[in-house]
Design an enzyme around this catalytic site. Structure first.
Site: not given
Length: 296
Positions: A14-15, A17, A19-20, A169, A173
């Protein structure tokens, strides 16, 4: 340990955009080598960034980057991305499990499709990426390269308030955090650290623009992540860390640079943060404000 990620190889899910990307960029500034693993190869109509724009940013920051189309729900996609990373950079020292799906809906209003998506990405995908990266993390440990696994997920506080209203959710998590609890013990003999960092103030525009205006930028998570990932992997493992708290513990006193809205200290708390912790933070924020303006 030397507080730098220079020459370290990071696989960040997930890099493209958020936090990633912030974590990947921070590693790039150190001279790290980053596999940018995400699904977004073409521009999204509503969200900024692709794996290619992220890779360009990392290289402009001073690092090396490998853009990889990777759907962490798909075993072959994960295996291929891991293999390409190793072929390009010679191994893997750090895995950052950041990719996540969110739907803050109650049980009746959560579709099975949404339920499956959150569990396939948050829980199953995190496990799958780590499974296939593990042989290279073990080798990193043999070479004393300080291997780490970092999950962007909540502290394990099992109380009703963090599940009620969004059960699907929350359990997806929390599964990411449960993985860390197990991996800290399972991988200790290999010198691999497994830790969680969570966000004490909502860092992304997940909920709405109002919350976003009362938030911090992803850079605070990136700075906390860098601090964690440069700690001695044989000594610092199995920890559930809040970004601001660990930064304060290591001497940081200035946090205004992270504010989405400059000067706004009426911050929105992220999910899964206990009242006791929030009250402690509020006192610290008041003390910070008084130091800047003694008349308050």
């Amino acid at each position: 340990m030397t507080a730098t990620l220079k020459d370290k190889v990071l696989f960040v899910s997930g890099a493209s955009r958020g936090i990633g990307l912030a974590i990947a960029l921070r590693a790039g500034k150190d001279g790290g080598r980053v596999a940018v693993a995400a699904k977004t190869a073409t521009p999204h109509p509503k969200l900024p960034g692709t794996i290619f724009t992220a890779a360009e940013e990392i290289e402009r920051a001073g690092g090396k980057a490998l853009p990889l189309v990777c759907d962490i729900r798909d075993e072959e996609s994960v295996k291929s991305a891991i293999q390409k990373t190793v072929e390009k950079f010679g191994g893997i020292d750090i895995v950052v499990n950041n990719a996540s799906a969110i739907s803050l809906t109650d049980t009746q209003n959560t579709t099975l499709k949404k339920y499956n998506l959150m569990h396939e990405i948050n829980a199953r995908g995190t496990w799958l990426v780590t499974k296939y990266a593990l042989p290279y993390l073990i080798e990193s440990g043999r070479q004393n390269r300080n291997p780490h696994i970092l999950n962007i997920s909540p502290p394990l506080t099992i109380t009703e308030q963090w599940f009620s209203g969004h059960v699907a959710y929350s359990i997806a998590k929390y599964n990411m955090s449960l993985c860390i609890l197990g991996w800290a013990g399972e991988f200790r003999e290999h010198g691999i650290a497994a830790n969680v960092t969570a966000i004490d103030t909502a860092a992304l525009k997940i909920v709405d623009k109002f919350v976003a205006s009362k938030s911090r930028t992803p850079q605070i998570v990136a700075d906390a992540a860098r601090l964690i990932l440069t700690k001695d992997s044989t000594r610092f493992s199995g920890n559930f860390v809040l970004d601001e708290i660990i930064l304060r513990e290591h001497g940081q006193t200035e946090f205004d640079q992270y504010l989405v809205t400059p000067g706004n200290r009426d911050l929105a708390l992220d999910y899964f943060i206990e009242d006791e912790v929030f009250n402690k933070l509020k006192l610290l924020w008041k003390e910070d404000a008084k130091k800047k303006n003694p008349k308050l």
